[in-house]
Design a protein around this motif. Structure first.
Motif, PDB file in Angstrom:
ATOM      1  N   UNK A  47      -4.520  11.983  -2.125  1.00  0.00           N
ATOM      2  CA  UNK A  47      -6.162  12.410  -2.019  1.00  0.00           C
ATOM      3  C   UNK A  47      -6.353  13.868  -2.201  1.00  0.00           C
ATOM      4  N   UNK A  48      -5.404  14.666  -1.931  1.00  0.00           N
ATOM      5  CA  UNK A  48      -5.547  16.208  -1.744  1.00  0.00           C
ATOM      6  C   UNK A  48      -5.405  16.613  -3.273  1.00  0.00           C
ATOM      7  N   UNK A  49      -4.881  16.037  -4.188  1.00  0.00           N
ATOM      8  CA  UNK A  49      -5.019  16.189  -5.470  1.00  0.00           C
ATOM      9  C   UNK A  49      -6.348  16.313  -6.255  1.00  0.00           C
ATOM     10  N   UNK A  50      -7.240  15.369  -5.567  1.00  0.00           N
ATOM     11  CA  UNK A  50      -8.412  15.255  -6.216  1.00  0.00           C
ATOM     12  C   UNK A  50      -9.500  15.070  -4.988  1.00  0.00           C
ATOM     13  N   UNK A  51      -9.950  16.272  -4.157  1.00  0.00           N
ATOM     14  CA  UNK A  51     -10.925  15.932  -3.003  1.00  0.00           C
ATOM     15  C   UNK A  51     -12.140  15.691  -3.706  1.00  0.00           C
ATOM     16  N   UNK A  52     -12.471  15.876  -4.828  1.00  0.00           N
ATOM     17  CA  UNK A  52     -13.779  15.279  -5.324  1.00  0.00           C
ATOM     18  C   UNK A  52     -14.275  14.029  -5.360  1.00  0.00           C
ATOM     19  N   UNK A  53     -13.033  13.194  -5.332  1.00  0.00           N
ATOM     20  CA  UNK A  53     -13.340  11.593  -5.557  1.00  0.00           C
ATOM     21  C   UNK A  53     -13.727  11.091  -4.055  1.00  0.00           C
ATOM     22  N   UNK A  54     -15.024  10.532  -3.894  1.00  0.00           N
ATOM     23  CA  UNK A  54     -15.678   9.972  -2.851  1.00  0.00           C
ATOM     24  C   UNK A  54     -14.823   8.839  -2.599  1.00  0.00           C
ATOM     25  N   UNK A  55     -14.460   7.876  -3.331  1.00  0.00           N
ATOM     26  CA  UNK A  55     -13.677   6.413  -3.013  1.00  0.00           C
ATOM     27  C   UNK A  55     -12.548   6.307  -3.557  1.00  0.00           C
ATOM     28  N   UNK A  56     -11.452   7.120  -2.991  1.00  0.00           N
ATOM     29  CA  UNK A  56     -10.157   6.959  -3.494  1.00  0.00           C
ATOM     30  C   UNK A  56      -9.383   5.692  -3.138  1.00  0.00           C
ATOM     31  N   UNK A  57      -9.810   4.941  -2.323  1.00  0.00           N
ATOM     32  CA  UNK A  57      -9.187   3.768  -1.864  1.00  0.00           C
ATOM     33  C   UNK A  57      -9.491   2.599  -2.783  1.00  0.00           C
ATOM     34  N   UNK A  58      -8.436   2.040  -3.470  1.00  0.00           N
ATOM     35  CA  UNK A  58      -8.495   0.748  -4.149  1.00  0.00           C
ATOM     36  C   UNK A  58      -7.828  -0.498  -3.193  1.00  0.00           C
ATOM     37  N   UNK A  59      -8.715  -1.538  -2.933  1.00  0.00           N
ATOM     38  CA  UNK A  59      -7.943  -2.468  -2.068  1.00  0.00           C
ATOM     39  C   UNK A  59      -8.269  -3.971  -2.664  1.00  0.00           C
ATOM     40  N   UNK A  60      -7.445  -4.727  -2.745  1.00  0.00           N
ATOM     41  CA  UNK A  60      -7.636  -5.946  -3.137  1.00  0.00           C
ATOM     42  C   UNK A  60      -6.884  -7.001  -2.399  1.00  0.00           C
ATOM     43  N   UNK A  61      -7.252  -8.272  -2.487  1.00  0.00           N
ATOM     44  CA  UNK A  61      -6.463  -9.209  -1.704  1.00  0.00           C
ATOM     45  C   UNK A  61      -6.164 -10.272  -2.484  1.00  0.00           C
ATOM     46  N   UNK A  62      -5.110 -11.068  -2.612  1.00  0.00           N
ATOM     47  CA  UNK A  62      -4.631 -11.945  -3.448  1.00  0.00           C
ATOM     48  C   UNK A  62      -4.472 -13.246  -2.679  1.00  0.00           C
ATOM     49  N   UNK A  63      -5.113 -14.187  -2.794  1.00  0.00           N
ATOM     50  CA  UNK A  63      -4.822 -15.486  -1.932  1.00  0.00           C
ATOM     51  C   UNK A  63      -4.477 -16.528  -2.704  1.00  0.00           C
ATOM     52  N   UNK A  64      -3.574 -17.528  -2.225  1.00  0.00           N
ATOM     53  CA  UNK A  64      -3.068 -18.792  -2.718  1.00  0.00           C
ATOM     54  C   UNK A  64      -4.110 -19.985  -2.382  1.00  0.00           C
ATOM     55  N   UNK A  65      -4.152 -20.766  -2.904  1.00  0.00           N
ATOM     56  CA  UNK A  65      -4.625 -22.120  -2.550  1.00  0.00           C
ATOM     57  C   UNK A  65      -3.996 -22.601  -1.132  1.00  0.00           C
ATOM     58  N   UNK A  66      -5.033 -23.407  -0.452  1.00  0.00           N
ATOM     59  CA  UNK A  66      -4.429 -23.899   0.882  1.00  0.00           C
ATOM     60  C   UNK A  66      -3.276 -24.630   0.717  1.00  0.00           C
ATOM     61  N   UNK A  67      -2.012 -24.413   1.326  1.00  0.00           N
ATOM     62  CA  UNK A  67      -0.862 -24.936   1.292  1.00  0.00           C
ATOM     63  C   UNK A  67       0.151 -24.387   0.615  1.00  0.00           C
ATOM     64  N   UNK A  68      -0.145 -23.604  -0.146  1.00  0.00           N
ATOM     65  CA  UNK A  68       0.847 -22.774  -1.229  1.00  0.00           C
ATOM     66  C   UNK A  68       1.456 -21.812  -0.324  1.00  0.00           C
ATOM     67  N   UNK A  69       2.659 -21.405  -0.486  1.00  0.00           N
ATOM     68  CA  UNK A  69       3.229 -20.151   0.387  1.00  0.00           C
ATOM     69  C   UNK A  69       4.210 -19.555  -0.852  1.00  0.00           C
TER      70      UNK A  69
END
Length: 192
Positions: A47-69
């Motif tokens: 984040x310190x490398x680019x203080x000009x970036x307002x939204x540095x966070x990239x968040x994703x969730x990956x979900x399996x179908x019910x019952x899969x593990x």
């Protein structure tokens, strides 16, 4: 497998969420921290490398179908492949597993800012993530969800009364007729 991509401004909040569940466990990543506070400090380096970036966070969730593990090792491979294909494999990231619903899932928290100051723009990243999860579904042990049957597109019909009135006697709606001819031609191999 389903993907949901989001962006944000603060690492600490999303890390508290991703690691705050009772059974949350880091299963993949390239960072040394193991708790939200330490990881937020590590993410602070990019984040310190680019203080000009307002939204540095990239968040994703990956979900399996019910019952899969998947095992933590399998999730590590999935997360690593996913991040590399998304173009974020060399950015800071962690992936934490959650088993708090009937759909086992992971949360991936990454920095859009590389340690070299480069910025991941991620144009169409939600679309790319969906396509990539479909490719990852063919991994052993994953259930491939039923996809809608692919067939011919519906033939357009005109029902608007004004259009019908505008037709001259003997005229036919050509769009629908052309669609039918085109479909017949495309569905018969060797009829070119």
């Amino acid at each position: 497998m389903k993907a949901k991509v989001e962006r944000g401004s603060g690492f600490r909040g999303v890390l508290d969420y991703a690691l705050g569940k009772g059974d949350a466990e880091i299963v993949s990543g390239n960072m040394s921290g193991r708790d939200p506070r330490t990881l937020a400090a590590e993410f602070g380096l990019s984040r310190a490398a680019r203080p000009d970036v307002a939204k540095p966070v990239w968040h994703t969730s990956l979900s399996l179908p019910p019952g899969d593990t998947l095992t933590p090792g399998e999730w590590d491979a999935v997360a690593s492949d996913f991040m590399n294909e998304m173009g974020l494999g060399d950015h800071q990231y962690i992936a934490a597993i959650h088993n708090d619903t009937d759909k086992q899932h992971i949360h991936i928290v990454a920095s859009r800012i590389g340690l070299d100051g480069s910025l991941y723009l991620g144009k169409w990243d939600a679309k790319r993530a969906i396509k990539l999860t479909a490719e990852l579904e063919v991994q052993p042990r994953l259930t491939v969800p039923k996809r809608p049957k692919v067939g011919p597109p519906p033939v357009a019909t005109t029902t608007h009364p004004t259009f019908k009135i505008s037709l001259m006697p003997g005229d036919t709606p050509t769009r629908g007729a052309l669609q039918k001819i085109l479909y017949r031609t495309l569905s018969c191999p060797g009829s070119g």
